[in-house]
Design a protein around this motif. Structure first.
Motif, short mmCIF file in Angstrom:
data_model
loop_
_atom_site.label_atom_id
_atom_site.label_comp_id
_atom_site.label_asym_id
_atom_site.label_seq_id
_atom_site.Cartn_x
_atom_site.Cartn_y
_atom_site.Cartn_z
N ALA A 106 1.08 -0.94 0.05
CA ALA A 106 0.21 -0.27 0.44
C ALA A 106 0.95 1.27 0.08
O ALA A 106 1.80 1.79 0.76
N THR A 107 0.96 1.35 -0.63
CA THR A 107 2.11 2.68 -1.38
C THR A 107 1.56 3.94 -1.76
O THR A 107 0.09 3.85 -2.86
N SER A 108 1.40 5.53 -1.57
CA SER A 108 1.34 6.46 -2.39
C SER A 108 1.69 6.70 -3.81
O SER A 108 1.93 7.70 -4.12
N LYS A 109 2.82 6.17 -4.28
CA LYS A 109 3.59 6.25 -5.21
C LYS A 109 2.64 5.77 -5.72
O LYS A 109 1.91 4.97 -6.00
N PRO A 110 2.67 6.22 -7.46
CA PRO A 110 1.27 5.25 -9.04
C PRO A 110 1.33 3.92 -8.81
O PRO A 110 3.18 3.51 -8.91
N HIS A 131 -0.73 -1.89 -4.21
CA HIS A 131 -2.04 -0.50 -4.05
C HIS A 131 -1.22 0.53 -4.12
O HIS A 131 -0.95 0.47 -3.22
N GLY A 132 -1.72 0.72 -4.99
CA GLY A 132 -0.81 2.38 -4.89
C GLY A 132 -1.96 3.66 -5.78
O GLY A 132 -3.59 3.54 -6.03
N ALA A 133 -1.08 4.63 -5.64
CA ALA A 133 -1.79 5.90 -6.15
C ALA A 133 -2.07 6.22 -7.67
O ALA A 133 -1.70 5.32 -8.34
#
Length: 216
Positions: A106-110, A131-133
């Motif tokens: 779960a990352t805020s990176k695309p 799962h990302g941005a």
């Protein structure tokens, strides 16, 4: 162990600082900004890119979009692969899977960038999902990607997030999840504990006992 363990990526699974910092410098130069300070560079590792440029450089509106565009052009051209897996991470992932845990990122990176980096470093097969941005920025905050991960793994028991910055702790807390702080990452001393991390693991090897000590 039968539980869902979510991992942040940058600063938790991989040290992606070199590629991120190089791309920030390119973006700053493209906008005619001064050379980024060490503090600005450090603050950009972890949070969503748009938020980082706004808070660290004071950019607004179209200037944020210009900075993000310049950053991503350089990053996607190869800087993203300037990232090393933290020592101990492969062993931790293997141990968790052997114990029956389901692992997801779960990352805020695309998300497309995250998948490519994980594949490049050899970590991708360890995870049931990434799962990302979104590239358009409509999904970028940690609570959004944690929500996506939980929805994708509805059978996951006793979910927990492992992350390296305060926004990881807060994003997990928004869904009632505990967060184990990745103390080997770039967070300043005390940041993770102050944000409310259930525990702070000094090394990846310390994550397993920290998980075992969680209530329930």
């Amino acid at each position: 162990m039968s539980r869902l363990v979510l991992f942040d990526m940058d600063g938790t699974l991989v040290d992606s600082t070199p590629g991120i910092w190089a791309s920030i410098r390119v973006a700053a130069a493209a906008l005619g900004l001064p050379e980024p300070t060490p503090g600005q560079l450090r603050s950009m590792v972890g949070p969503p890119l748009q938020d980082g440029f706004a808070s660290a450089f004071g950019l607004v509106g179209e200037d944020v979009d210009r900075a993000v565009g310049a950053y991503r052009a350089h990053y996607a051209a190869g800087a993203m692969f300037d990232a090393d897996v933290y020592p101990g991470i492969p062993g931790l992932l293997a141990a968790l899977r052997a114990d029956g845990a389901t692992l997801a990122v779960a990352t805020s990176k695309p998300e497309p960038f995250a998948v490519r980096i994980l594949a490049h470093t050899g970590l991708l097969p360890a995870f049931a999902g990434v799962h990302g941005a979104t590239l358009d920025g409509t999904v970028r905050h940690k609570h959004d990607v944690v929500a996506a991960a939980l929805a994708a793994h509805p059978d996951g028991e006793r979910p927990v997030l492992v992350g390296d910055r305060s926004h990881d702790v807060l994003g997990a807390a928004a869904h009632g999840l505990p967060c184990i702080g990745a103390g080997w990452g770039p967070a300043p001393p005390g940041e993770l504990a102050a944000a409310g991390a259930a525990a702070v693991a000094a090394t990846p090897a310390d994550v397993l006992p920290a998980l075992g000590a969680l209530p329930g």
